[in-house]
Design a protein around this motif. Structure first.
Motif, PDB file in Angstrom:
ATOM      1  N   THR A 133       0.831  -1.214   0.000  1.00 37.13           N
ATOM      2  CA  THR A 133       0.000   0.000   0.000  1.00 37.13           C
ATOM      3  C   THR A 133       0.859   1.255   0.000  1.00 37.13           C
ATOM      4  O   THR A 133       0.538   2.220  -0.695  1.00 37.13           O
ATOM      5  N   THR A 134       1.954   1.248   0.746  1.00 38.47           N
ATOM      6  CA  THR A 134       2.790   2.447   0.810  1.00 38.47           C
ATOM      7  C   THR A 134       3.469   2.712  -0.531  1.00 38.47           C
ATOM      8  O   THR A 134       3.483   3.858  -1.007  1.00 38.47           O
ATOM      9  N   THR A 135       4.031   1.681  -1.146  1.00 38.41           N
ATOM     10  CA  THR A 135       4.717   1.904  -2.427  1.00 38.41           C
ATOM     11  C   THR A 135       3.724   2.272  -3.523  1.00 38.41           C
ATOM     12  O   THR A 135       3.994   3.184  -4.318  1.00 38.41           O
ATOM     13  N   SER A 136       2.580   1.618  -3.569  1.00 36.46           N
ATOM     14  CA  SER A 136       1.596   1.936  -4.621  1.00 36.46           C
ATOM     15  C   SER A 136       1.004   3.332  -4.417  1.00 36.46           C
ATOM     16  O   SER A 136       0.778   4.063  -5.383  1.00 36.46           O
ATOM     17  N   THR A 137       0.772   3.721  -3.169  1.00 39.95           N
ATOM     18  CA  THR A 137       0.280   5.071  -2.890  1.00 39.95           C
ATOM     19  C   THR A 137       1.332   6.104  -3.283  1.00 39.95           C
ATOM     20  O   THR A 137       1.013   7.140  -3.888  1.00 39.95           O
ATOM     21  N   TRP A 138       2.603   5.820  -2.963  1.00 40.66           N
ATOM     22  CA  TRP A 138       3.672   6.744  -3.336  1.00 40.66           C
ATOM     23  C   TRP A 138       3.719   6.906  -4.856  1.00 40.66           C
ATOM     24  O   TRP A 138       3.861   8.034  -5.358  1.00 40.66           O
ATOM     25  N   LEU A 139       3.596   5.809  -5.590  1.00 41.01           N
ATOM     26  CA  LEU A 139       3.630   5.893  -7.056  1.00 41.01           C
ATOM     27  C   LEU A 139       2.469   6.739  -7.572  1.00 41.01           C
ATOM     28  O   LEU A 139       2.651   7.558  -8.479  1.00 41.01           O
ATOM     29  N   ASN A 140       1.285   6.580  -6.993  1.00 43.14           N
ATOM     30  CA  ASN A 140       0.141   7.415  -7.390  1.00 43.14           C
ATOM     31  C   ASN A 140       0.384   8.881  -7.051  1.00 43.14           C
ATOM     32  O   ASN A 140       0.107   9.765  -7.854  1.00 43.14           O
ATOM     33  N   ASP A 141       0.900   9.136  -5.870  1.00 42.06           N
ATOM     34  CA  ASP A 141       1.131  10.516  -5.417  1.00 42.06           C
ATOM     35  C   ASP A 141       2.262  11.188  -6.186  1.00 42.06           C
ATOM     36  O   ASP A 141       2.353  12.416  -6.185  1.00 42.06           O
ATOM     37  N   ASN A 142       3.122  10.401  -6.804  1.00 40.09           N
ATOM     38  CA  ASN A 142       4.267  10.925  -7.567  1.00 40.09           C
ATOM     39  C   ASN A 142       4.139  10.534  -9.038  1.00 40.09           C
ATOM     40  O   ASN A 142       5.115  10.118  -9.675  1.00 40.09           O
ATOM     41  N   SER A 143       2.944  10.679  -9.572  1.00 43.48           N
ATOM     42  CA  SER A 143       2.669  10.228 -10.951  1.00 43.48           C
ATOM     43  C   SER A 143       3.447  11.018 -12.000  1.00 43.48           C
ATOM     44  O   SER A 143       3.551  10.593 -13.145  1.00 43.48           O
ATOM     45  N   ASP A 144       4.031  12.144 -11.600  1.00 42.49           N
ATOM     46  CA  ASP A 144       4.844  12.942 -12.511  1.00 42.49           C
ATOM     47  C   ASP A 144       6.283  12.431 -12.607  1.00 42.49           C
ATOM     48  O   ASP A 144       7.098  12.995 -13.331  1.00 42.49           O
ATOM     49  N   TYR A 145       6.589  11.357 -11.889  1.00 37.64           N
ATOM     50  CA  TYR A 145       7.966  10.859 -11.805  1.00 37.64           C
ATOM     51  C   TYR A 145       7.977   9.361 -12.102  1.00 37.64           C
ATOM     52  O   TYR A 145       7.242   8.599 -11.472  1.00 37.64           O
TER      53      TYR A 145
END
Length: 181
Positions: A133-145
């Motif tokens: 959940t933490t890694t997938s949420t981070w990827l969503n929150d950093n969709s510009d990267y």
């Protein structure tokens, strides 16, 4: 485009920009994955770690990878499992802070070990939920990267804990929805 996956693999052999070491607070090596990473990287890793003045639980620090196929090692200190709510917060911080540090250093691929699941005793099923959940949420929150995240599994028990979670996942995170193992 970013990606999230997990597989059984030896983290010391992963040729990513960075691998994440489940370190102890001294950062001077230890058992388990920490010892394996120090051994594979060579003595220069220990020498650089001595200059970092340790690391607090949930924080992350970075060194060169030396003899590893990865360019860098991100060291994070997971919690010793106690069953208290702060355990989840600290383990979440390990993943988030490691990914934030990788982005700050312009790294685009990071492989994680199963933080705190060895001698620190974090139950695999609970740790798997936090990692995914933490890694997938981070990827969503950093969709510009663009970031490729690999969760390495040192055995079938770790792999099965990740697999069980994604097989039963019913939320809206696109990274977790498309993971079917």
């Amino acid at each position: 485009m970013s990606s999230l996956q997990f597989e059984i693999s030896d983290i010391t052999q992963v040729p990513y920009d960075a691998i994440v070491n489940a370190a102890n607070k001294s950062l001077l090596g230890g058992g388990g994955v920490d010892g394996a990473i120090h051994k594979a990287a060579g003595p220069q890793l220990l020498e650089e770690c001595k200059t970092l003045n340790g690391c607090q639980t949930g924080e992350a620090k970075i060194t060169k990878g030396y003899n590893l196929p990865s360019k860098f090692v991100i060291h994070t200190v997971g919690p010793v499992y106690s069953g208290k709510a702060k355990d989840k917060e600290m383990l979440t911080n390990c993943y988030r802070n490691s990914l934030d540090l990788a982005r700050q250093k312009d790294l685009h691929s990071v492989a994680f070990s199963a933080i705190s699941t060895g001698v620190y005793g974090y139950p695999l099923d609970k740790a798997a939920v936090i990692a995914l959940t933490t890694t997938s949420t981070w990827l969503n929150d950093n969709s510009d990267y663009d970031m490729d995240v690999l969760l390495t599994c040192f055995d079938n028990r770790v792999y099965d804990s990740y697999s069980d979670y994604v097989q039963n996942y019913s939320g809206s995170n696109a990274y977790l929805q498309k993971m079917k193992y």
